[in-house]
Design a protein around this motif. Sequence first.
Motif, short mmCIF file in Angstrom:
data_model
loop_
_atom_site.label_atom_id
_atom_site.label_comp_id
_atom_site.label_asym_id
_atom_site.label_seq_id
_atom_site.Cartn_x
_atom_site.Cartn_y
_atom_site.Cartn_z
N LEU A 198 -46.33 8.33 75.73
CA LEU A 198 -46.49 9.44 74.78
C LEU A 198 -47.18 8.98 73.50
O LEU A 198 -46.92 7.87 73.00
CB LEU A 198 -45.12 10.01 74.40
N THR A 199 -48.02 9.83 73.00
CA THR A 199 -48.59 9.62 71.67
C THR A 199 -48.20 10.83 70.83
O THR A 199 -48.15 11.95 71.32
CB THR A 199 -50.12 9.42 71.73
N GLU A 200 -47.88 10.58 69.58
CA GLU A 200 -47.42 11.63 68.68
C GLU A 200 -48.53 12.03 67.73
O GLU A 200 -49.27 11.18 67.22
CB GLU A 200 -46.22 11.12 67.88
N TYR A 201 -48.62 13.34 67.49
CA TYR A 201 -49.59 13.86 66.55
C TYR A 201 -48.85 14.73 65.53
O TYR A 201 -48.10 15.63 65.91
CB TYR A 201 -50.66 14.68 67.28
N LEU A 202 -49.04 14.43 64.26
CA LEU A 202 -48.46 15.22 63.17
C LEU A 202 -49.60 15.78 62.33
O LEU A 202 -50.60 15.10 62.11
CB LEU A 202 -47.58 14.34 62.28
N PHE A 203 -49.44 17.00 61.85
CA PHE A 203 -50.46 17.55 60.96
C PHE A 203 -49.82 18.53 60.00
O PHE A 203 -48.64 18.85 60.12
CB PHE A 203 -51.61 18.22 61.76
N ASN A 204 -50.57 18.99 59.04
CA ASN A 204 -50.15 19.96 58.04
C ASN A 204 -48.85 19.51 57.37
O ASN A 204 -48.86 18.51 56.67
CB ASN A 204 -50.05 21.36 58.66
N THR A 205 -47.74 20.21 57.60
CA THR A 205 -46.48 19.86 56.93
C THR A 205 -45.82 18.63 57.54
O THR A 205 -44.87 18.10 56.96
CB THR A 205 -45.48 21.03 57.01
N LYS A 206 -46.29 18.21 58.69
CA LYS A 206 -45.75 17.05 59.42
C LYS A 206 -44.29 17.23 59.81
O LYS A 206 -43.59 16.26 60.09
CB LYS A 206 -45.97 15.76 58.63
N LYS A 207 -43.81 18.47 59.87
CA LYS A 207 -42.43 18.76 60.27
C LYS A 207 -42.26 18.79 61.78
O LYS A 207 -41.21 18.48 62.29
CB LYS A 207 -41.96 20.09 59.69
N ASN A 208 -43.30 19.23 62.48
CA ASN A 208 -43.21 19.36 63.93
C ASN A 208 -43.96 18.21 64.60
O ASN A 208 -45.04 17.82 64.18
CB ASN A 208 -43.78 20.70 64.38
N GLN A 209 -43.35 17.71 65.67
CA GLN A 209 -43.93 16.59 66.40
C GLN A 209 -44.61 17.11 67.66
O GLN A 209 -43.99 17.81 68.45
CB GLN A 209 -42.85 15.59 66.77
N HIS A 210 -45.86 16.75 67.84
CA HIS A 210 -46.64 17.15 69.00
C HIS A 210 -46.87 15.90 69.83
O HIS A 210 -47.46 14.93 69.35
CB HIS A 210 -47.97 17.77 68.56
N PHE A 211 -46.40 15.92 71.08
CA PHE A 211 -46.50 14.74 71.94
C PHE A 211 -47.47 15.01 73.09
O PHE A 211 -47.43 16.08 73.70
CB PHE A 211 -45.13 14.37 72.52
N PHE A 212 -48.32 14.03 73.37
CA PHE A 212 -49.31 14.12 74.44
C PHE A 212 -49.21 12.88 75.30
O PHE A 212 -48.95 11.78 74.81
CB PHE A 212 -50.72 14.19 73.85
N CYS A 213 -49.46 13.03 76.59
CA CYS A 213 -49.52 11.88 77.49
C CYS A 213 -50.81 11.11 77.20
O CYS A 213 -51.90 11.70 77.14
CB CYS A 213 -49.49 12.34 78.94
N LYS A 214 -50.70 9.80 77.05
CA LYS A 214 -51.87 8.96 76.76
C LYS A 214 -52.82 8.87 77.95
O LYS A 214 -53.99 8.55 77.77
CB LYS A 214 -51.42 7.54 76.40
#
Length: 132
Positions: free
Chosen positions: A58-74
């Motif tokens: 998994l790789t994590e992506y945070l943006f904007n407020t960085k409150k929500n974690q978005h995970f993607f398969c590498k």
Amino acid sequence: MLKTYQGSCHCGEVRFEADLDLTQSSFRCNCSICRRNRFWPAVAKEDGFRLLTGEDYLTEYLFNTKKNQHFFCKVCGVRAFGVGNDTPIGRMYGVNIGCLEGVTEEELSNVPITYVDGMNDRQEPPQYFSHL
């Protein structure tokens, strides 16, 4: 009614199980990330999600407020789930319905959808939403 579903990313490196009620509303949002990757989540409470394998993929992506974690398969790039850390129900998991195994096309067509205007940070449906 809650049911335990198995799911995975496209390549199968990331596998999970989640307790979901697919008779309850799922969500489609027009915010910048959901619109781009066509994310269609059902909600699992914090104790209703279990990552079985693939944490290292998994790789994590945070943006904007960085409150929500978005995970993607590498490996395959699929976003199987995300984590909402600041929601009305507390910490929760948004499980990508398209990643669930054993759900028929008929069942998918009956999952209720709530459309939200994330682009304008509103919980109401956006003016246009059929494309979501």
